[in-house]
Write a protein that holds these residues in place. Structure first.
Motif, PDB file in Angstrom:
ATOM      1  N   ASN A   1       0.846  -1.183   0.000  1.00 22.35           N
ATOM      2  CA  ASN A   1       0.000   0.000   0.000  1.00 22.35           C
ATOM      3  C   ASN A   1       0.892   1.247   0.000  1.00 22.35           C
ATOM      4  O   ASN A   1       1.716   1.420   0.896  1.00 22.35           O
ATOM      5  N   PRO A   2       0.734   2.138  -0.986  1.00 24.77           N
ATOM      6  CA  PRO A   2       1.618   3.310  -1.077  1.00 24.77           C
ATOM      7  C   PRO A   2       1.629   4.186   0.178  1.00 24.77           C
ATOM      8  O   PRO A   2       2.691   4.673   0.574  1.00 24.77           O
ATOM      9  N   ILE A   3       0.474   4.377   0.822  1.00 22.81           N
ATOM     10  CA  ILE A   3       0.467   5.192   2.045  1.00 22.81           C
ATOM     11  C   ILE A   3       1.257   4.506   3.149  1.00 22.81           C
ATOM     12  O   ILE A   3       2.030   5.148   3.866  1.00 22.81           O
ATOM     13  N   ASP A   4       1.104   3.193   3.293  1.00 28.44           N
ATOM     14  CA  ASP A   4       1.877   2.456   4.301  1.00 28.44           C
ATOM     15  C   ASP A   4       3.370   2.585   4.025  1.00 28.44           C
ATOM     16  O   ASP A   4       4.163   2.793   4.951  1.00 28.44           O
ATOM     17  N   ILE A   5       3.751   2.445   2.773  1.00 29.81           N
ATOM     18  CA  ILE A   5       5.172   2.528   2.410  1.00 29.81           C
ATOM     19  C   ILE A   5       5.723   3.907   2.746  1.00 29.81           C
ATOM     20  O   ILE A   5       6.800   4.030   3.350  1.00 29.81           O
ATOM     21  N   ALA A   6       4.988   4.971   2.397  1.00 39.07           N
ATOM     22  CA  ALA A   6       5.450   6.326   2.703  1.00 39.07           C
ATOM     23  C   ALA A   6       5.555   6.544   4.210  1.00 39.07           C
ATOM     24  O   ALA A   6       6.534   7.130   4.695  1.00 39.07           O
TER      25      ALA A   6
ATOM     26  N   ASN B   1      -0.678   5.419  -7.126  1.00 37.82           N
ATOM     27  CA  ASN B   1       0.613   5.108  -6.509  1.00 37.82           C
ATOM     28  C   ASN B   1       1.397   6.353  -6.081  1.00 37.82           C
ATOM     29  O   ASN B   1       2.553   6.256  -5.686  1.00 37.82           O
ATOM     30  N   VAL B   2       0.765   7.526  -6.144  1.00 39.47           N
ATOM     31  CA  VAL B   2       1.420   8.769  -5.725  1.00 39.47           C
ATOM     32  C   VAL B   2       0.842   9.185  -4.375  1.00 39.47           C
ATOM     33  O   VAL B   2      -0.368   9.352  -4.230  1.00 39.47           O
ATOM     34  N   VAL B   3       1.739   9.347  -3.399  1.00 38.71           N
ATOM     35  CA  VAL B   3       1.346   9.707  -2.038  1.00 38.71           C
ATOM     36  C   VAL B   3       1.738  11.152  -1.778  1.00 38.71           C
ATOM     37  O   VAL B   3       2.897  11.527  -1.946  1.00 38.71           O
ATOM     38  N   LEU B   4       0.761  11.949  -1.381  1.00 41.12           N
ATOM     39  CA  LEU B   4       1.001  13.338  -0.986  1.00 41.12           C
ATOM     40  C   LEU B   4       1.193  13.370   0.518  1.00 41.12           C
ATOM     41  O   LEU B   4       0.441  12.737   1.254  1.00 41.12           O
ATOM     42  N   ASN B   5       2.200  14.105   0.955  1.00 39.08           N
ATOM     43  CA  ASN B   5       2.431  14.190   2.396  1.00 39.08           C
ATOM     44  C   ASN B   5       2.797  15.609   2.780  1.00 39.08           C
ATOM     45  O   ASN B   5       3.640  16.232   2.162  1.00 39.08           O
ATOM     46  N   GLU B   6       2.101  16.103   3.795  1.00 35.80           N
ATOM     47  CA  GLU B   6       2.412  17.391   4.391  1.00 35.80           C
ATOM     48  C   GLU B   6       3.133  17.102   5.690  1.00 35.80           C
ATOM     49  O   GLU B   6       2.661  16.297   6.500  1.00 35.80           O
ATOM     50  N   ARG B   7       4.286  17.732   5.873  1.00 38.98           N
ATOM     51  CA  ARG B   7       5.124  17.399   7.027  1.00 38.98           C
ATOM     52  C   ARG B   7       5.668  18.654   7.696  1.00 38.98           C
ATOM     53  O   ARG B   7       5.770  19.709   7.088  1.00 38.98           O
ATOM     54  N   ILE B   8       6.083  18.468   8.919  1.00 41.13           N
ATOM     55  CA  ILE B   8       6.965  19.405   9.601  1.00 41.13           C
ATOM     56  C   ILE B   8       8.254  18.635   9.831  1.00 41.13           C
ATOM     57  O   ILE B   8       8.269  17.624  10.542  1.00 41.13           O
TER      58      ILE B   8
ATOM     59  N   VAL C   1       7.053  21.258   5.012  1.00 43.32           N
ATOM     60  CA  VAL C   1       7.363  20.595   3.750  1.00 43.32           C
ATOM     61  C   VAL C   1       6.077  20.009   3.172  1.00 43.32           C
ATOM     62  O   VAL C   1       5.258  19.466   3.906  1.00 43.32           O
ATOM     63  N   MET C   2       5.944  20.115   1.869  1.00 43.55           N
ATOM     64  CA  MET C   2       4.893  19.397   1.146  1.00 43.55           C
ATOM     65  C   MET C   2       5.617  18.514   0.159  1.00 43.55           C
ATOM     66  O   MET C   2       6.531  18.970  -0.542  1.00 43.55           O
ATOM     67  N   GLY C   3       5.247  17.246   0.109  1.00 43.43           N
ATOM     68  CA  GLY C   3       5.985  16.345  -0.763  1.00 43.43           C
ATOM     69  C   GLY C   3       5.127  15.252  -1.356  1.00 43.43           C
ATOM     70  O   GLY C   3       3.942  15.105  -1.022  1.00 43.43           O
ATOM     71  N   THR C   4       5.758  14.514  -2.244  1.00 48.33           N
ATOM     72  CA  THR C   4       5.138  13.333  -2.833  1.00 48.33           C
ATOM     73  C   THR C   4       6.167  12.213  -2.854  1.00 48.33           C
ATOM     74  O   THR C   4       7.379  12.465  -2.906  1.00 48.33           O
ATOM     75  N   VAL C   5       5.671  11.007  -2.801  1.00 47.99           N
ATOM     76  CA  VAL C   5       6.485   9.847  -3.151  1.00 47.99           C
ATOM     77  C   VAL C   5       5.664   9.019  -4.132  1.00 47.99           C
ATOM     78  O   VAL C   5       4.448   8.909  -3.988  1.00 47.99           O
ATOM     79  N   THR C   6       6.352   8.510  -5.133  1.00 51.85           N
ATOM     80  CA  THR C   6       5.723   7.621  -6.101  1.00 51.85           C
ATOM     81  C   THR C   6       6.230   6.224  -5.826  1.00 51.85           C
ATOM     82  O   THR C   6       7.443   6.009  -5.717  1.00 51.85           O
ATOM     83  N   VAL C   7       5.303   5.286  -5.675  1.00 49.57           N
ATOM     84  CA  VAL C   7       5.642   3.906  -5.327  1.00 49.57           C
ATOM     85  C   VAL C   7       5.323   3.003  -6.513  1.00 49.57           C
ATOM     86  O   VAL C   7       4.202   3.033  -7.036  1.00 49.57           O
TER      87      VAL C   7
ATOM     88  N   ASN D   1       5.909  -1.118  -7.625  1.00 51.29           N
ATOM     89  CA  ASN D   1       6.341  -2.460  -7.223  1.00 51.29           C
ATOM     90  C   ASN D   1       6.925  -2.478  -5.814  1.00 51.29           C
ATOM     91  O   ASN D   1       7.927  -3.150  -5.550  1.00 51.29           O
ATOM     92  N   GLY D   2       6.326  -1.699  -4.914  1.00 51.28           N
ATOM     93  CA  GLY D   2       6.731  -1.720  -3.517  1.00 51.28           C
ATOM     94  C   GLY D   2       7.934  -0.872  -3.154  1.00 51.28           C
ATOM     95  O   GLY D   2       8.345  -0.865  -1.998  1.00 51.28           O
ATOM     96  N   VAL D   3       8.524  -0.156  -4.119  1.00 51.92           N
ATOM     97  CA  VAL D   3       9.663   0.719  -3.822  1.00 51.92           C
ATOM     98  C   VAL D   3       9.361   2.144  -4.275  1.00 51.92           C
ATOM     99  O   VAL D   3       8.548   2.373  -5.177  1.00 51.92           O
ATOM    100  N   ILE D   4      10.033   3.086  -3.660  1.00 52.22           N
ATOM    101  CA  ILE D   4       9.856   4.497  -3.991  1.00 52.22           C
ATOM    102  C   ILE D   4      10.753   4.829  -5.176  1.00 52.22           C
ATOM    103  O   ILE D   4      11.973   4.665  -5.114  1.00 52.22           O
ATOM    104  N   THR D   5      10.128   5.286  -6.257  1.00 54.44           N
ATOM    105  CA  THR D   5      10.876   5.621  -7.478  1.00 54.44           C
ATOM    106  C   THR D   5      11.058   7.123  -7.663  1.00 54.44           C
ATOM    107  O   THR D   5      11.970   7.549  -8.371  1.00 54.44           O
ATOM    108  N   VAL D   6      10.184   7.905  -7.031  1.00 60.81           N
ATOM    109  CA  VAL D   6      10.302   9.367  -7.056  1.00 60.81           C
ATOM    110  C   VAL D   6      10.003   9.879  -5.655  1.00 60.81           C
ATOM    111  O   VAL D   6       9.005   9.488  -5.041  1.00 60.81           O
ATOM    112  N   TRP D   7      10.896  10.733  -5.146  1.00 68.35           N
ATOM    113  CA  TRP D   7      10.695  11.394  -3.866  1.00 68.35           C
ATOM    114  C   TRP D   7      10.851  12.883  -4.144  1.00 68.35           C
ATOM    115  O   TRP D   7      11.913  13.333  -4.566  1.00 68.35           O
ATOM    116  N   ARG D   8       9.768  13.623  -3.956  1.00 68.79           N
ATOM    117  CA  ARG D   8       9.784  15.052  -4.277  1.00 68.79           C
ATOM    118  C   ARG D   8       9.317  15.832  -3.058  1.00 68.79           C
ATOM    119  O   ARG D   8       8.280  15.539  -2.479  1.00 68.79           O
TER     120      ARG D   8
END
Length: 129
Positions: free
Chosen positions: A4-9, A75-82, A97-103, A105-112
């Protein structure tokens, strides 16, 4: 591990906060794109490792990256962070920070991540006093 992309992030950012840097890095694809806007793109897990080592993450700085909001579209997870960086001296850098991770096959291929570089540089300059 969950696919699950959210779990992975969530696990990924949890590893950083727990200072399990290698566990976090192992969740990235070999050819990951790390787009740390507004800085230049970094390609490859080893280059991401070097970027964080050069700044002192895991050594001079411990991090606490708290995800306040998270959502996914496919497969794109949006995350708002401090993101809080605590220096050995006890001084901190606190960065929204506002970011995304693209998952894929179970791995992160883009971290923005998007953040205010001027705010970050101002806080870093205060550490050097």
């Amino acid at each position: 591990m969950s696919k699950n992309p959210i779990d992975i992030a969530t696990i990924f950012f949890g590893h950083w906060t727990a200072n399990r840097i290698e566990d976090a890095l192992s969740m990235l694809s070999d050819d990951v794109l790390y787009d740390n806007v507004p800085l230049p793109n970094i390609v490859g897990r080893n280059n991401v490792r070097k970027f964080h080592e050069d700044f002192g993450v895991g050594t001079a700085f411990k991090v606490d990256w708290t995800v306040s909001n998270i959502a996914a579209s496919g497969n794109v997870v949006l995350n708002e962070r401090i993101d809080v960086f605590t220096h050995d001296s006890g001084a901190t850098i606190r960065l929204p920070v506002m970011g995304t991770v693209t998952v894929e096959n179970g791995v992160i291929t883009v971290w923005r991540d998007y953040f205010d570089l001027a705010d970050f540089e101002r806080q870093v300059s205060l550490l050097k006093r």
